[in-house]
Motif scaffolding. Structure first.
Motif, PDB file in Angstrom:
ATOM      1  N   SER A  50       0.817  -1.205   0.000  1.00  0.00           N
ATOM      2  CA  SER A  50       0.000   0.000   0.000  1.00  0.00           C
ATOM      3  C   SER A  50       0.854   1.260   0.000  1.00  0.00           C
ATOM      4  O   SER A  50       0.617   2.208  -0.760  1.00  0.00           O
ATOM      5  N   ILE A  51       1.873   1.284   0.855  1.00  0.00           N
ATOM      6  CA  ILE A  51       2.728   2.468   0.970  1.00  0.00           C
ATOM      7  C   ILE A  51       3.547   2.684  -0.300  1.00  0.00           C
ATOM      8  O   ILE A  51       3.628   3.803  -0.829  1.00  0.00           O
ATOM      9  N   ILE A  52       4.144   1.617  -0.820  1.00  0.00           N
ATOM     10  CA  ILE A  52       4.956   1.752  -2.033  1.00  0.00           C
ATOM     11  C   ILE A  52       4.099   2.139  -3.229  1.00  0.00           C
ATOM     12  O   ILE A  52       4.475   3.016  -4.025  1.00  0.00           O
ATOM     13  N   GLU A  53       2.935   1.511  -3.377  1.00  0.00           N
ATOM     14  CA  GLU A  53       2.043   1.817  -4.502  1.00  0.00           C
ATOM     15  C   GLU A  53       1.657   3.296  -4.518  1.00  0.00           C
ATOM     16  O   GLU A  53       1.706   3.949  -5.566  1.00  0.00           O
ATOM     17  N   GLU A  54       1.276   3.825  -3.367  1.00  0.00           N
ATOM     18  CA  GLU A  54       0.799   5.201  -3.312  1.00  0.00           C
ATOM     19  C   GLU A  54       1.931   6.208  -3.521  1.00  0.00           C
ATOM     20  O   GLU A  54       1.735   7.245  -4.169  1.00  0.00           O
ATOM     21  N   MET A  55       3.105   5.923  -2.994  1.00  0.00           N
ATOM     22  CA  MET A  55       4.221   6.853  -3.200  1.00  0.00           C
ATOM     23  C   MET A  55       4.684   6.827  -4.652  1.00  0.00           C
ATOM     24  O   MET A  55       5.084   7.857  -5.204  1.00  0.00           O
ATOM     25  N   ASN A  56       4.614   5.664  -5.295  1.00  0.00           N
ATOM     26  CA  ASN A  56       4.945   5.591  -6.712  1.00  0.00           C
ATOM     27  C   ASN A  56       3.957   6.401  -7.557  1.00  0.00           C
ATOM     28  O   ASN A  56       4.342   7.011  -8.560  1.00  0.00           O
ATOM     29  N   LYS A  57       2.693   6.419  -7.141  1.00  0.00           N
ATOM     30  CA  LYS A  57       1.688   7.207  -7.863  1.00  0.00           C
ATOM     31  C   LYS A  57       2.051   8.684  -7.880  1.00  0.00           C
ATOM     32  O   LYS A  57       1.750   9.395  -8.836  1.00  0.00           O
ATOM     33  N   GLY A  59       5.024   9.777  -7.911  1.00  0.00           N
ATOM     34  CA  GLY A  59       6.286   9.957  -8.620  1.00  0.00           C
ATOM     35  C   GLY A  59       7.497  10.021  -7.723  1.00  0.00           C
ATOM     36  O   GLY A  59       8.587  10.392  -8.168  1.00  0.00           O
ATOM     37  N   TYR A  60       7.337   9.644  -6.436  1.00  0.00           N
ATOM     38  CA  TYR A  60       8.477   9.653  -5.530  1.00  0.00           C
ATOM     39  C   TYR A  60       9.410   8.485  -5.844  1.00  0.00           C
ATOM     40  O   TYR A  60       8.962   7.403  -6.245  1.00  0.00           O
ATOM     41  N   GLU A  61      10.678   8.711  -5.633  1.00  0.00           N
ATOM     42  CA  GLU A  61      11.649   7.619  -5.714  1.00  0.00           C
ATOM     43  C   GLU A  61      11.664   6.922  -4.357  1.00  0.00           C
ATOM     44  O   GLU A  61      11.966   7.547  -3.339  1.00  0.00           O
ATOM     45  N   VAL A  62      11.337   5.640  -4.329  1.00  0.00           N
ATOM     46  CA  VAL A  62      11.195   4.909  -3.067  1.00  0.00           C
ATOM     47  C   VAL A  62      12.379   3.961  -2.875  1.00  0.00           C
ATOM     48  O   VAL A  62      12.623   3.079  -3.705  1.00  0.00           O
ATOM     49  N   LEU A  63      13.101   4.157  -1.792  1.00  0.00           N
ATOM     50  CA  LEU A  63      14.182   3.260  -1.420  1.00  0.00           C
ATOM     51  C   LEU A  63      13.662   2.384  -0.287  1.00  0.00           C
ATOM     52  O   LEU A  63      13.500   2.863   0.835  1.00  0.00           O
ATOM     53  N   TYR A  64      13.393   1.131  -0.587  1.00  0.00           N
ATOM     54  CA  TYR A  64      12.715   0.244   0.364  1.00  0.00           C
ATOM     55  C   TYR A  64      13.676  -0.762   0.970  1.00  0.00           C
ATOM     56  O   TYR A  64      14.480  -1.381   0.261  1.00  0.00           O
ATOM     57  N   ARG A  65      13.571  -0.910   2.299  1.00  0.00           N
ATOM     58  CA  ARG A  65      14.336  -1.942   3.000  1.00  0.00           C
ATOM     59  C   ARG A  65      13.431  -2.682   3.970  1.00  0.00           C
ATOM     60  O   ARG A  65      12.562  -2.084   4.608  1.00  0.00           O
ATOM     61  N   ASN A  66      13.672  -3.987   4.088  1.00  0.00           N
ATOM     62  CA  ASN A  66      12.926  -4.854   4.999  1.00  0.00           C
ATOM     63  C   ASN A  66      13.793  -5.157   6.218  1.00  0.00           C
ATOM     64  O   ASN A  66      14.903  -5.679   6.073  1.00  0.00           O
ATOM     65  N   GLY A  67      13.297  -4.832   7.402  1.00  0.00           N
ATOM     66  CA  GLY A  67      14.075  -5.047   8.624  1.00  0.00           C
ATOM     67  C   GLY A  67      14.075  -6.468   9.140  1.00  0.00           C
ATOM     68  O   GLY A  67      14.846  -6.802  10.038  1.00  0.00           O
ATOM     69  N   PHE A  68      13.197  -7.343   8.589  1.00  0.00           N
ATOM     70  CA  PHE A  68      13.120  -8.740   9.006  1.00  0.00           C
ATOM     71  C   PHE A  68      13.051  -8.893  10.523  1.00  0.00           C
ATOM     72  O   PHE A  68      13.749  -9.714  11.124  1.00  0.00           O
TER      73      PHE A  68
END
Length: 322
Positions: A50-57, A59-68
């Motif tokens: 949800s967060i990545i989809e909306e920020m891509n809409k 036009g933001y450049e999203v740098l995503y990391r998973n903290g596991f």
């Protein structure tokens, strides 16, 4: 210099590709570092999407990391974002405490931070821009209200609850317990007789619940209150193995609202599902946009949620996307 930092972070993210997608946009666009706590459930996966989809809409450049589910790993990822000089950091904390140092670093670098989902506690004020997420205490209130209403006209002398709590030292577990306890205390017959910890993990809750009923039996338990659907699904497996009829022998109240749990509600295996809304993306996107436009941002942004139960119209529940 920023080109070199860009290249460094790209290599860093490609090297950790198991962490998830990296979406690259034009250099002049806003860059957002997004640190997620983990992928422990379908709820969490939908939260990330949800967060990545909306920020891509936007036009933001999203740098995503998973903290596991590792706080040290999340902090290191956030420091990488700071080194890269992102325009904004969005992160979902695993636990409440231990974020002060990295948040002070972000503040010194002039990078605003948005906390999403769980709450945090800091020694200083104004270390982050806002918190966006559910009201976990209200979720606990709603769960307690279902129980008090369910037994309101019952002649039963005592009502015993087994609570399966989420991960210790998290705001979601603490506030759900607090809200639930606050409401059930209005009926002197109702008491939590066992409080177990399943860490929000299906396999852990399954083992903990099985051990409990092997040692204590289940006949004195009237209600199961579970802090999330993943744990409830594990417990349902044990109930099936043990000849317990869920929803009848034991009333079941669970948190989240995953599609599989709604099907269990329709099948009568669960009595009440308190929604925890994973679709935070629009709220994050809107907050960033408003901040960049110079608007004042409130300290708390709560997302709308509801309750699904066997007392309502189950046919009216909209399709779930997680």
């Amino acid at each position: 210099m920023k080109y070199l930092l860009h290249l460094f972070l790209l290599l860093f993210l490609v090297g950790g590709c198991a962490n998830g997608p990296y979406t690259e946009a034009e250099p002049e666009n806003i860059v957002v570092g997004f640190s997620q706590s983990g992928t422990e459930s379908n709820w969490r996966k939908r939260h990330t999407e949800s967060i990545i989809e909306e920020m891509n809409k936007e036009g933001y450049e999203v740098l995503y990391r998973n903290g596991f589910m590792n706080q040290d790993r999340q902090i290191q990822d956030m420091r990488t974002f700071i080194a890269y000089k992102v325009d904004m950091i969005v992160f979902t904390p695993i636990v409440e405490d231990g974020w002060d140092a990295v948040l002070l670093e972000a503040k010194a670098a002039g990078i605003p931070v948005i906390v999403v989902d769980r709450h945090i506690r800091t020694a200083e004020e104004n270390l982050y821009l806002t918190h966006i997420g559910p009201s976990f205490k209200a979720e606990g209130n709603r769960a307690g209200l279902y129980i008090t209403n369910h037994f309101q006209n019952s002649s039963q002398i005592s009502i015993n609850i087994l609570e399966m709590k989420g991960l210790a030292k998290t705001s979601s577990a603490n506030f759900r317990n607090e809200g639930f306890t606050e409401v059930i205390s209005r009926d002197s017959r109702i008491a939590i007789v066992a409080s177990l910890e399943g860490d929000y993990i299906r396999s852990k809750a399954k083992d903990v619940f099985r051990n409990y009923i092997e040692e204590n039996g289940w006949i004195d338990i009237d209600v199961l209150y579970s802090h999330n659907d993943e744990m409830t699904l594990g417990i349902l497996e044990v109930m099936k193995e043990s000849g317990i009829v869920p929803g009848q022998d034991i009333i079941i109240v669970t948190n989240d609202g995953q599609s599989e749990m709604i099907e269990n509600l329709r099948a009568g295996k669960v009595n009440c599902v308190v929604e925890c809304n994973p679709n935070a993306g629009w709220y994050v996107r809107n907050t960033i946009k408003r901040y960049l436009n110079g608007n004042t941002i409130p300290d708390e942004i709560y997302m709308p949620e509801t309750v699904f139960s066997d007392k309502g119209n189950l046919d009216s529940i909209p399709p779930r996307d997680y």
